[in-house]
Design a protein around this motif. Structure first.
Motif, mmCIF file in Angstrom:
data_model
loop_
_atom_site.group_PDB
_atom_site.id
_atom_site.type_symbol
_atom_site.label_atom_id
_atom_site.label_comp_id
_atom_site.label_asym_id
_atom_site.label_seq_id
_atom_site.Cartn_x
_atom_site.Cartn_y
_atom_site.Cartn_z
ATOM 1 N N PRO A 260 0.814 -1.235 0.000
ATOM 2 C CA PRO A 260 0.000 0.000 0.000
ATOM 3 C C PRO A 260 0.835 1.267 0.000
ATOM 4 C CG PRO A 260 -0.177 -1.141 2.110
ATOM 5 C CD PRO A 260 0.492 -2.085 1.171
ATOM 6 N N LEU A 261 1.984 1.276 0.699
ATOM 7 C CA LEU A 261 2.776 2.499 0.731
ATOM 8 C C LEU A 261 3.541 2.707 -0.574
ATOM 9 C CD1 LEU A 261 4.014 2.643 4.418
ATOM 10 C CD2 LEU A 261 2.144 3.880 3.315
ATOM 11 N N ALA A 262 3.876 1.625 -1.251
ATOM 12 C CA ALA A 262 4.426 1.783 -2.603
ATOM 13 C C ALA A 262 3.364 2.414 -3.500
ATOM 14 C CB ALA A 262 4.877 0.433 -3.164
ATOM 15 N N GLY A 263 2.092 2.031 -3.280
ATOM 16 C CA GLY A 263 0.991 2.647 -4.021
ATOM 17 C C GLY A 263 0.813 4.110 -3.686
ATOM 18 N N VAL A 264 0.994 4.474 -2.404
ATOM 19 C CA VAL A 264 0.896 5.886 -1.993
ATOM 20 C C VAL A 264 1.967 6.701 -2.710
ATOM 21 C CG1 VAL A 264 1.224 7.487 -0.068
ATOM 22 C CG2 VAL A 264 -0.177 5.436 0.240
ATOM 23 N N GLU A 265 3.189 6.187 -2.742
ATOM 24 C CA GLU A 265 4.274 6.895 -3.439
ATOM 25 C C GLU A 265 3.934 7.062 -4.920
ATOM 26 O OE1 GLU A 265 9.076 6.473 -4.377
ATOM 27 O OE2 GLU A 265 7.945 4.766 -3.603
ATOM 28 N N SER B 112 2.218 10.416 -9.439
ATOM 29 C CA SER B 112 1.288 10.652 -10.550
ATOM 30 C C SER B 112 0.574 11.988 -10.386
ATOM 31 C CB SER B 112 0.260 9.515 -10.628
ATOM 32 O OG SER B 112 0.889 8.286 -10.913
ATOM 33 N N ALA B 113 0.159 12.287 -9.147
ATOM 34 C CA ALA B 113 -0.518 13.563 -8.894
ATOM 35 C C ALA B 113 0.417 14.738 -9.195
ATOM 36 C CB ALA B 113 -1.001 13.621 -7.449
ATOM 37 N N GLY C 14 10.002 14.858 -7.401
ATOM 38 C CA GLY C 14 9.255 13.709 -7.883
ATOM 39 C C GLY C 14 9.962 12.381 -7.686
ATOM 40 N N THR C 15 11.229 12.412 -7.277
ATOM 41 C CA THR C 15 11.983 11.164 -7.100
ATOM 42 C C THR C 15 12.463 11.031 -5.650
ATOM 43 O OG1 THR C 15 13.959 12.319 -7.939
ATOM 44 C CG2 THR C 15 12.679 11.009 -9.509
ATOM 45 N N GLY C 16 13.548 11.711 -5.310
ATOM 46 C CA GLY C 16 14.150 11.553 -3.988
ATOM 47 C C GLY C 16 13.215 11.912 -2.844
ATOM 48 N N VAL D 220 4.917 22.678 -5.006
ATOM 49 C CA VAL D 220 4.521 22.513 -6.407
ATOM 50 C C VAL D 220 3.016 22.293 -6.504
ATOM 51 C CG1 VAL D 220 4.844 21.161 -8.501
ATOM 52 C CG2 VAL D 220 6.780 21.565 -6.970
ATOM 53 N N MET D 221 2.481 21.416 -5.639
ATOM 54 C CA MET D 221 1.057 21.096 -5.717
ATOM 55 C C MET D 221 0.182 22.308 -5.385
ATOM 56 S SD MET D 221 0.913 18.008 -6.745
ATOM 57 C CE MET D 221 -0.815 17.598 -6.465
ATOM 58 N N ASP D 222 0.718 23.239 -4.589
ATOM 59 C CA ASP D 222 -0.057 24.431 -4.222
ATOM 60 C C ASP D 222 -0.027 25.506 -5.307
ATOM 61 O OD1 ASP D 222 -0.769 23.301 -1.835
ATOM 62 O OD2 ASP D 222 0.764 24.310 -0.652
#
Length: 602
Positions: free
Chosen positions: A100-105, A110-111, A136-138, A329-331
């Motif tokens: 699940p946490l790999a999915g969260v990452e 993606s977002a 987006g990576t580190g 960035v998201m804001d």
């Protein structure tokens, strides 16, 4: 070559680690059952470790004191069973959170990618690519590690310490108070550490973004670096940034070493004091040997939870910093769609071509009182007409054509397509109607076919072949190892500048757009190829409304009319021949002849 832009500075105010980390909740909420279930399993597993001292107390005060060998074997079996259960529970915890946490990452990445794609060009003008890449990576990898390990053990270790001290106080309250004595100074030191470490952690992550930018630019610009022999200066720039990052990381290491020194030393001193006091109580008969063994074993079991505080605090701060960087960035705001409703005048003007009405534009981050780049542009390109846009360097030609596909938004005024204000249309619809080809062609690490069909995803092989034929790219594409299925490499650097420009032109015309915007599309072509492309383009331009930035007379001759952009306004409109005879500035731009009087070219 260096970072093209720096991200906005971090807020000067002191930020709350908890408040920052709580912003992750929307992404964690879908998997909250497994995350909190894993934390509960880990607490149970850690509690199993606290059962062992109680079993030891029973063994020492019971079977060992009574000489009961069978009881000793029974106690050893219980200890083995508790250890096996503890190991299985910790394995279950890892299994619960891994997927699940790999999915969260992945969801957060993606977002971030979707959001970056939707942000306006002005945002990308301000931000260095390396800063976005590092976020987006580190940064997201660090957040996954925190959620999978740091958050769980912060909860588990806190619960273990509380339960463990309860067990210690139950076994001997005097000894328990001795071990509890360093708690207050440790809390104070941890607060001071958090304040200093958070600043250094942020600096390190920003410097990593700068370093990523330099590496990325050096790789993309390797031909320039080698061509001008600038590898030494690039190496110095890299070494300087790398040295800054090293110094910052060493600063982090020194802070972490200091807190670890205190966290490891202070409890050990008080543990020694508790041991001396406990031995004295056993000697006086106030405490049984088994109770002392259980007390010291429990205290030793609490060493890791206490000693890990420094590491977990550092991880929390780094995760909070990564969260802040992610949401910076998201804001960033995406310009709202449909700024105004279509008017009756829009509807009445259907089939009106492309029209600029009193268009004013200044960049969003420029001072409000600064001179606009475009100041009252009025221009009408009739349906089916090709209009060439001419102007001096820096006159705003590229900015003006960027307004048509809404890469930038007009400050005031409006632009209409067949009578409809583009501000009332979704950007997706505008970009379906308008195709663009820029002077600097950008290709992606994909096949020729995929690059060209970005201009019309539903186009078939016939449209692809036609577009390659119009752009005079069919012959060189056919000569590639796999034809249209040949990978062109990152940025298309395996091709020449003229080949890249022809593929970019093919991408613009493949979808037979109603409106075509071209920014000097033939600048990288030799005269013979240019003539062939112009001849083929006339066929395309006959069926579309086109705005073409031109710097050479040969490109101007593709157009029905010419507009001169000067001083942020349209200074003249007419045919090429008319403007050559009537406008000194235009004549100077096209022929190089000096005007008889001084002409200001912006």
């Amino acid at each position: 070559m260096s970072a093209s832009a720096d991200p906005p500075a971090a807020p000067a105010r002191k930020r709350s680690v908890v408040r920052s980390l709580l912003r992750l909740w929307p992404y964690v909420r879908p998997v909250r059952a497994r995350v909190f279930g894993a934390a509960l399993v880990a607490i149970v597993a850690a509690s199993m470790g606290l059962i062992m001292p109680l079993v030891l107390k029973w063994i020492v005060d019971g079977p060992v004191t009574d000489g009961d060998t069978a009881g000793v074997w029974l106690g050893g079996g219980v200890l083995l069973a508790v250890g096996v259960i503890e190991s299985l529970l910790f394995g279950l915890r890892r299994w619960l959170v891994a997927r699940p946490l790999a999915g969260v990452e992945a969801d957060m990445r993606s977002a971030l990618y979707r959001h970056v794609q939707r942000l306006p060009v002005s945002f990308h003008d301000r931000w260095a690519t390396g800063q976005l890449l590092s976020r987006g990576t580190g940064d997201l990898q660090l957040l996954r590690m925190f959620l999978a390990f740091g958050l769980t053990f912060l909860i588990v270790n806190s619960a273990t310490i509380l339960i463990g001290f309860g067990v210690l106080m139950a076994q001997g309250w005097q000894l328990g108070l001795v071990l509890a004595a360093p708690v207050v100074p440790l809390i104070w030191l941890c607060v001071a550490f958090e304040t200093r470490f958070s600043l250094v952690a942020r600096r390190a992550q920003d410097q990593m973004g700068d370093l990523t930018t330099v590496v990325e630019e050096s790789i993309l610009g390797i031909r320039i670096i080698k061509g001008f022999g600038r590898h030494r200066s690039q190496a110095r720039a890299f070494h300087e940034l790398s040295g800054r990052l090293r110094d910052t990381e060493l600063r982090k290491a020194r802070l972490l070493a200091g807190i670890w020194l205190v966290i490891l030393t202070l409890p050990e001193v008080f543990l020694g004091a508790a041991l001396v006091l406990g031995v004295a109580q056993v000697a006086d008969g106030d405490l049984t040997a088994g109770t002392l063994v259980a007390f010291m074993t429990t205290a030793m079991a609490l060493r890791w939870p206490v000693e890990s505080i420094g590491f977990l605090l550092a991880l929390c701060n780094e995760a909070a910093t990564a969260t802040d960087r992610f949401f910076e960035v998201m804001d960033a705001e995406i310009p709202a769609e449909a700024a105004r409703e279509a008017t009756a005048a829009d509807a009445a003007a259907a089939g009106d071509g492309l029209r600029f009405e009193n268009v004013v534009f200044r960049f969003p981050d420029s001072p409000p009182d600064s001179e606009p780049v475009l100041n009252g542009v009025d221009l009408h390109i009739r349906p089916g007409e090709t209009l060439a846009l001419v102007g001096g360097t820096g006159s705003g030609k590229t900015t003006l054509i960027g307004l048509v596909p809404r890469l930038h938004e007009v400050t005031s005024g409006r632009i209409t397509l067949d009578g409809t204000d583009i501000a009332t249309l979704p950007r997706e619809r505008v970009r379906e109607l308008v195709a663009v080809a820029f002077e600097e062609p950008t290709l992606f690490s994909a096949t020729v076919r995929e690059n060209v069909l970005m201009g019309a995803e539903d186009a078939g092989r016939a449209e692809l072949d036609r577009a390659l034929r119009v752009s005079q790219a069919a012959d060189f594409v056919a000569a590639l190892p796999a034809g249209v299925e040949t990978e062109v490499g990152e940025q298309g650097l395996s091709l020449s500048g003229g080949q890249r420009q022809r593929l970019a032109l093919a991408r613009a015309v493949v979808g037979r757009p109603r409106f075509l915007v071209l920014d000097d599309p033939l600048s990288a072509l030799d005269v013979h190829t240019e003539a062939r492309v112009e001849a083929a383009l006339r066929e395309v331009l006959a069926d579309t409304t086109a705005l073409v930035v031109a710097h050479r007379p040969s490109t101007v001759q593709l157009a029905d009319r010419v507009a001169l952009l000067s001083g942020g306004r349209i200074a003249a409109v007419g045919s090429h021949a008319e403007l050559l005879h009537t406008n000194a500035e235009y004549r100077h731009l096209m022929t190089g002849e000096h005007a008889e009087s001084e002409v200001s070219v912006s």
